[in-house]
Design a protein around this motif. Structure first.
Motif, PDB file in Angstrom:
ATOM      1  N   MET A  50       0.805  -1.211   0.000  1.00 32.45           N
ATOM      2  CA  MET A  50       0.000   0.000   0.000  1.00 32.45           C
ATOM      3  C   MET A  50       0.841   1.265   0.000  1.00 32.45           C
ATOM      4  SD  MET A  50      -3.366  -0.839   2.327  1.00 32.45           S
ATOM      5  CE  MET A  50      -2.476  -1.248   3.822  1.00 32.45           C
ATOM      6  N   ALA A  51       2.112   1.169   0.431  1.00 31.45           N
ATOM      7  CA  ALA A  51       2.999   2.330   0.461  1.00 31.45           C
ATOM      8  C   ALA A  51       3.850   2.452  -0.799  1.00 31.45           C
ATOM      9  CB  ALA A  51       3.901   2.251   1.691  1.00 31.45           C
ATOM     10  N   LEU A  52       3.749   1.498  -1.727  1.00 29.33           N
ATOM     11  CA  LEU A  52       4.581   1.524  -2.931  1.00 29.33           C
ATOM     12  C   LEU A  52       4.161   2.659  -3.864  1.00 29.33           C
ATOM     13  CD1 LEU A  52       4.621  -2.302  -3.731  1.00 29.33           C
ATOM     14  CD2 LEU A  52       6.588  -0.940  -2.967  1.00 29.33           C
ATOM     15  N   PRO A  53       5.113   3.262  -4.577  1.00 31.27           N
ATOM     16  CA  PRO A  53       4.753   4.338  -5.507  1.00 31.27           C
ATOM     17  C   PRO A  53       3.830   3.868  -6.626  1.00 31.27           C
ATOM     18  CG  PRO A  53       7.071   3.702  -5.764  1.00 31.27           C
ATOM     19  CD  PRO A  53       6.576   3.046  -4.520  1.00 31.27           C
ATOM     20  N   GLU A  54       3.949   2.595  -7.049  1.00 28.63           N
ATOM     21  CA  GLU A  54       3.121   2.095  -8.147  1.00 28.63           C
ATOM     22  C   GLU A  54       1.682   1.804  -7.713  1.00 28.63           C
ATOM     23  OE1 GLU A  54       7.244   0.095  -8.877  1.00 28.63           O
ATOM     24  OE2 GLU A  54       6.008   0.684  -7.160  1.00 28.63           O
ATOM     25  N   TYR A  55       1.498   1.543  -6.408  1.00 27.80           N
ATOM     26  CA  TYR A  55       0.189   1.076  -5.952  1.00 27.80           C
ATOM     27  C   TYR A  55      -0.672   2.275  -5.552  1.00 27.80           C
ATOM     28  CZ  TYR A  55      -3.304  -2.065  -4.013  1.00 27.80           C
ATOM     29  OH  TYR A  55      -4.479  -2.743  -3.794  1.00 27.80           O
ATOM     30  N   TYR A  56      -1.501   2.726  -6.469  1.00 32.75           N
ATOM     31  CA  TYR A  56      -2.304   3.942  -6.285  1.00 32.75           C
ATOM     32  C   TYR A  56      -3.613   3.754  -5.507  1.00 32.75           C
ATOM     33  CZ  TYR A  56      -4.948   1.722  -9.961  1.00 32.75           C
ATOM     34  OH  TYR A  56      -5.676   0.810 -10.657  1.00 32.75           O
ATOM     35  N   PRO A  57      -4.263   2.543  -5.478  1.00 33.78           N
ATOM     36  CA  PRO A  57      -5.638   2.484  -4.933  1.00 33.78           C
ATOM     37  C   PRO A  57      -5.774   2.977  -3.497  1.00 33.78           C
ATOM     38  CG  PRO A  57      -5.165   0.492  -6.185  1.00 33.78           C
ATOM     39  CD  PRO A  57      -3.870   1.233  -6.043  1.00 33.78           C
ATOM     40  N   THR A  58      -4.861   2.568  -2.615  1.00 34.50           N
ATOM     41  CA  THR A  58      -5.023   2.925  -1.203  1.00 34.50           C
ATOM     42  C   THR A  58      -4.899   4.423  -0.990  1.00 34.50           C
ATOM     43  OG1 THR A  58      -4.156   0.769  -0.519  1.00 34.50           O
ATOM     44  CG2 THR A  58      -4.147   2.526   1.130  1.00 34.50           C
ATOM     45  N   ARG A 209      -1.258   0.457 -18.487  1.00 35.27           N
ATOM     46  CA  ARG A 209       0.116   0.311 -17.993  1.00 35.27           C
ATOM     47  C   ARG A 209       0.205   0.661 -16.507  1.00 35.27           C
ATOM     48  NH1 ARG A 209      -0.031   2.164 -23.037  1.00 35.27           N
ATOM     49  NH2 ARG A 209       1.256   1.163 -24.641  1.00 35.27           N
ATOM     50  N   ARG A 210      -0.550   1.655 -16.088  1.00 32.43           N
ATOM     51  CA  ARG A 210      -0.561   2.010 -14.671  1.00 32.43           C
ATOM     52  C   ARG A 210      -1.167   0.893 -13.838  1.00 32.43           C
ATOM     53  NH1 ARG A 210      -3.759   6.825 -13.065  1.00 32.43           N
ATOM     54  NH2 ARG A 210      -2.821   6.339 -11.044  1.00 32.43           N
ATOM     55  N   ILE A 211      -2.214   0.291 -14.347  1.00 28.12           N
ATOM     56  CA  ILE A 211      -2.862  -0.800 -13.612  1.00 28.12           C
ATOM     57  C   ILE A 211      -1.907  -1.976 -13.462  1.00 28.12           C
ATOM     58  CG2 ILE A 211      -4.727  -2.502 -13.699  1.00 28.12           C
ATOM     59  CD1 ILE A 211      -6.457  -0.329 -15.029  1.00 28.12           C
ATOM     60  N   ARG A 212      -1.279  -2.364 -14.552  1.00 31.08           N
ATOM     61  CA  ARG A 212      -0.388  -3.522 -14.494  1.00 31.08           C
ATOM     62  C   ARG A 212       0.787  -3.270 -13.549  1.00 31.08           C
ATOM     63  NH1 ARG A 212       3.785  -6.414 -16.266  1.00 31.08           N
ATOM     64  NH2 ARG A 212       3.423  -8.528 -17.042  1.00 31.08           N
ATOM     65  N   ALA A 213       1.352  -2.054 -13.601  1.00 26.65           N
ATOM     66  CA  ALA A 213       2.494  -1.736 -12.740  1.00 26.65           C
ATOM     67  C   ALA A 213       2.134  -1.815 -11.262  1.00 26.65           C
ATOM     68  CB  ALA A 213       3.023  -0.347 -13.082  1.00 26.65           C
ATOM     69  N   VAL A 221       7.744  -6.487  -4.127  1.00 26.33           N
ATOM     70  CA  VAL A 221       6.958  -6.756  -2.917  1.00 26.33           C
ATOM     71  C   VAL A 221       5.688  -7.531  -3.262  1.00 26.33           C
ATOM     72  CG1 VAL A 221       5.829  -5.751  -0.899  1.00 26.33           C
ATOM     73  CG2 VAL A 221       7.854  -4.661  -1.863  1.00 26.33           C
ATOM     74  N   THR A 222       5.038  -7.180  -4.374  1.00 30.82           N
ATOM     75  CA  THR A 222       3.823  -7.896  -4.767  1.00 30.82           C
ATOM     76  C   THR A 222       4.135  -9.341  -5.112  1.00 30.82           C
ATOM     77  OG1 THR A 222       3.006  -5.803  -5.652  1.00 30.82           O
ATOM     78  CG2 THR A 222       1.763  -7.783  -6.192  1.00 30.82           C
ATOM     79  N   ALA A 223       5.282  -9.572  -5.736  1.00 31.20           N
ATOM     80  CA  ALA A 223       5.695 -10.948  -6.021  1.00 31.20           C
ATOM     81  C   ALA A 223       5.878 -11.732  -4.726  1.00 31.20           C
ATOM     82  CB  ALA A 223       6.997 -10.938  -6.827  1.00 31.20           C
ATOM     83  N   ALA A 224       6.514 -11.112  -3.729  1.00 26.56           N
ATOM     84  CA  ALA A 224       6.702 -11.782  -2.439  1.00 26.56           C
ATOM     85  C   ALA A 224       5.362 -12.055  -1.766  1.00 26.56           C
ATOM     86  CB  ALA A 224       7.583 -10.917  -1.535  1.00 26.56           C
ATOM     87  N   PHE A 225       4.413 -11.138  -1.921  1.00 27.08           N
ATOM     88  CA  PHE A 225       3.075 -11.293  -1.359  1.00 27.08           C
ATOM     89  C   PHE A 225       2.368 -12.493  -1.977  1.00 27.08           C
ATOM     90  CE2 PHE A 225      -1.502  -9.901  -1.702  1.00 27.08           C
ATOM     91  CZ  PHE A 225      -1.817  -9.987  -0.357  1.00 27.08           C
ATOM     92  N   GLN A 247       7.241 -18.435  -9.945  1.00 34.44           N
ATOM     93  CA  GLN A 247       7.341 -17.001 -10.199  1.00 34.44           C
ATOM     94  C   GLN A 247       5.959 -16.353 -10.243  1.00 34.44           C
ATOM     95  OE1 GLN A 247       9.371 -16.570 -13.986  1.00 34.44           O
ATOM     96  NE2 GLN A 247       7.473 -16.660 -15.156  1.00 34.44           N
ATOM     97  N   HIS A 248       5.935 -15.110  -9.810  1.00 34.69           N
ATOM     98  CA  HIS A 248       4.728 -14.284  -9.841  1.00 34.69           C
ATOM     99  C   HIS A 248       4.540 -13.732 -11.250  1.00 34.69           C
ATOM    100  CE1 HIS A 248       2.004 -10.960  -8.937  1.00 34.69           C
ATOM    101  NE2 HIS A 248       2.922 -10.073  -9.288  1.00 34.69           N
ATOM    102  N   PHE A 249       3.308 -13.852 -11.783  1.00 35.35           N
ATOM    103  CA  PHE A 249       3.010 -13.294 -13.103  1.00 35.35           C
ATOM    104  C   PHE A 249       1.653 -12.604 -13.089  1.00 35.35           C
ATOM    105  CE2 PHE A 249       1.195 -13.433 -17.385  1.00 35.35           C
ATOM    106  CZ  PHE A 249       2.188 -12.745 -18.079  1.00 35.35           C
ATOM    107  N   PRO A 250       1.608 -11.285 -13.315  1.00 40.64           N
ATOM    108  CA  PRO A 250       0.340 -10.559 -13.405  1.00 40.64           C
ATOM    109  C   PRO A 250       0.078 -10.108 -14.844  1.00 40.64           C
ATOM    110  CG  PRO A 250       2.067  -9.063 -12.736  1.00 40.64           C
ATOM    111  CD  PRO A 250       2.736 -10.363 -13.123  1.00 40.64           C
ATOM    112  N   ASP A 251      -1.178  -9.913 -15.204  1.00 40.22           N
ATOM    113  CA  ASP A 251      -1.508  -9.378 -16.520  1.00 40.22           C
ATOM    114  C   ASP A 251      -2.873  -8.692 -16.457  1.00 40.22           C
ATOM    115  OD1 ASP A 251      -0.847  -8.771 -19.109  1.00 40.22           O
ATOM    116  OD2 ASP A 251      -1.567 -10.646 -19.959  1.00 40.22           O
TER     117      ASP A 251
END
Length: 332
Positions: A50-58, A209-213, A221-225, A247-251
Motif C-alpha cells: 500500500m505504500a509503494l509508488p506504483e500502488y495507487y488504490p489505497t 500500464r498504470r494498472i499492471r504496474a 513486494v507484490t511478487a513476495a506477497f 514465479q509471480h506473473f500478473p496481466d
C-alpha cells in the motif's frame, strides 16, 4: 454416525484451508483463493504494498476520504433521524486507516448519538490490533468487533435496532469474478432496510500500464506477497513447495477490466501436502495457479451491477483524476 470399515484408515478431519487446497489444485486450471493471502506475513507485506509508488488504490481512496469525508458521512447517515442509533459495519476492516477519517466525521456530526463501529474480519488478531488503536485514537467511539465471515456477520446484525452503514472498501469487490460480484452485492443487500446504506470502493478503468504496474512493482513486494501463499501452505499444511521454482506473473486485460495474477511453475515438479495425507499434485513446466482477480470498473458498469443486485446508486465520490470511486448504495 460414520463407522469405518475394520481395515480402512481413519478419516482425516481437514481444515477449510486444506479442503480448499485439495479442491483448487485438483482442478484444471489450478486455482487458490486470494482470501488466504492474509496470514500475519501476508498482512505485513500488503501494508508494504500500500505504500509503494506504483500502488495507487489505497492512497487514492484515502484522499477521497480526506477531501470528502464529511459528505460521505452525511450520505451514510441520511437514512437515520436525529438521535437514532447508527452502526458502521466494516467488512474486512484491516488497519482501519481510511475508516478512522470517516468515523471522526460521524462522531463530530452526531453529538450525543455516537455511531457504533462494528469491524468484521475473519482474523481475530487483526481485530484485536484495530480495537487497541481505536481505544487510543477515538476513545469516545463504541466499538464491537466481530470475528466472522461477512454473510454470517450481516445476518447476525440484521436484527440490530437502528440503521446500518455497511462499508466494503479498497475495491475488494474487484476480487470477485463478474457473476460473483453481483451475487455478493445481492447477499449484502438482502438484510438491508431502506434506512441502511452500503459504501463500496471501486477501482476505475484507466491507463492499462498504470494498472499492471500496480501489481508488478519494481521492488518485488507484490511478487513476495503472492509467493507467500505457498510459504503459508508449507507452514500450515506441511506442503513442500520450493519457492525458488515459482514465479509471480500478473496481466491486465483492458477489454474486460480484468487484472489477474498467477503463480507459475518454472519446471515440471511434484508437490506433496502433508495435511492431505501426503497427497501429490503434479505441475508441468510453466503451468500456472491462478491466485487473484482484481477487476476495474466504469461508472455505467457500477450502476448496472448495483441494479442487478437490487440496489440503487445514491451518490458517487471520486478523486480528481477519476481513478477511484466510493459509491453509496441503498436498496432499490
Amino acid at each position: 454416525m460414520v463407522i469405518n470399515e475394520p481395515n480402512s484408515p481413519p478419516a482425516i478431519a481437514l481444515s477449510s484451508l486444506a479442503e480448499h487446497v485439495q479442491q483448487g489444485l485438483s482442478q484444471t486450471p489450478k486455482t487458490l483463493s486470494s482470501k488466504y493471502f492474509y496470514d500475519e506475513t501476508g498482512s505485513q507485506l500488503f501494508q508494504q504494498i500500500m505504500a509503494l509508488p506504483e500502488y495507487y488504490p489505497t492512497r487514492t481512496e484515502l484522499a477521497i476520504f480526506r477531501a470528502q469525508g464529511a459528505a460521505i458521512g452525511q450520505a451514510l447517515g441520511a437514512g437515520t433521524g436525529p438521535g437514532e442509533p447508527l452502526a458502521v459495519v466494516e467488512l474486512g476492516a484491516g488497519d482501519g486507516l481510511k475508516t478512522k477519517l470517516l468515523l471522526r466525521e460521524l462522531l463530530a456530526a452526531r453529538p450525543g448519538a455516537a455511531p457504533t463501529y462494528v469491524p468484521v474480519d475473519i482474523s481475530p488478531s487483526a481485530l484485536e490490533g484495530l480495537v487497541a488503536t481505536l481505544r487510543q485514537e477515538l476513545p469516545a467511539l463504541p466499538t464491537e468487533p466481530l470475528a466472522a465471515e461477512y454473510g454470517a456477520a450481516l445476518r447476525e446484525l440484521a436484527t440490530r435496532p437502528g440503521a446500518k452503514a455497511v462499508l466494503f472498501l479498497g475495491s475488494n469487490i474487484g476480487n470477485f469474478a463478474p457473476a460473483e460480484q453481483q451475487q455478493f452485492l445481492a447477499a449484502l443487500a438482502e438484510p438491508l432496510t431502506p434506512a441502511d446504506r452500503l459504501l463500496v470502493g471501486f477501482d476505475l478503468r484507466k491507463d492499462p500500464r498504470r494498472i499492471r504496474a500496480a501489481y508488478d512493482d519494481a521492488a518485488g513486494v507484490t511478487a513476495a506477497f503472492n509467493l507467500n501463499l505457498l510459504r503459508r501452505l508449507n507452514t500450515e499444511l506441511g506442503a513442500d513447495f520450493q519457492l525458488a521454482d515459482w514465479q509471480h506473473f500478473p496481466d491486465y486485460d483492458p477489454s474486460t477490466g480484468a487484472m489477474r495474477s498467477w503463480l507459475v511453475s518454472r519446471r515440471a515438479q511434484t508437490v506433496r501436502v502433508g495435511a492431505l495425507g501426503g497427497q501429490a499434485f503434479e505441475f508441468a513446466a510453466w503451468e500456472a495457479i491462478h491466485t487473484e482477480n482484481s477487476y476495474k470498473f466504469s461508472l455505467p458498469q457500477i450502476e448496472a451491477l448495483a441494479a442487478g443486485a437490487g440496489l440503487r446508486v445514491v451518490e458517487v465520490f471520486e478523486d480528481g483524476n477519476h481513478d477511484f470511486a466510493d459509491v453509496v448504495l441503498a436498496v432499490g
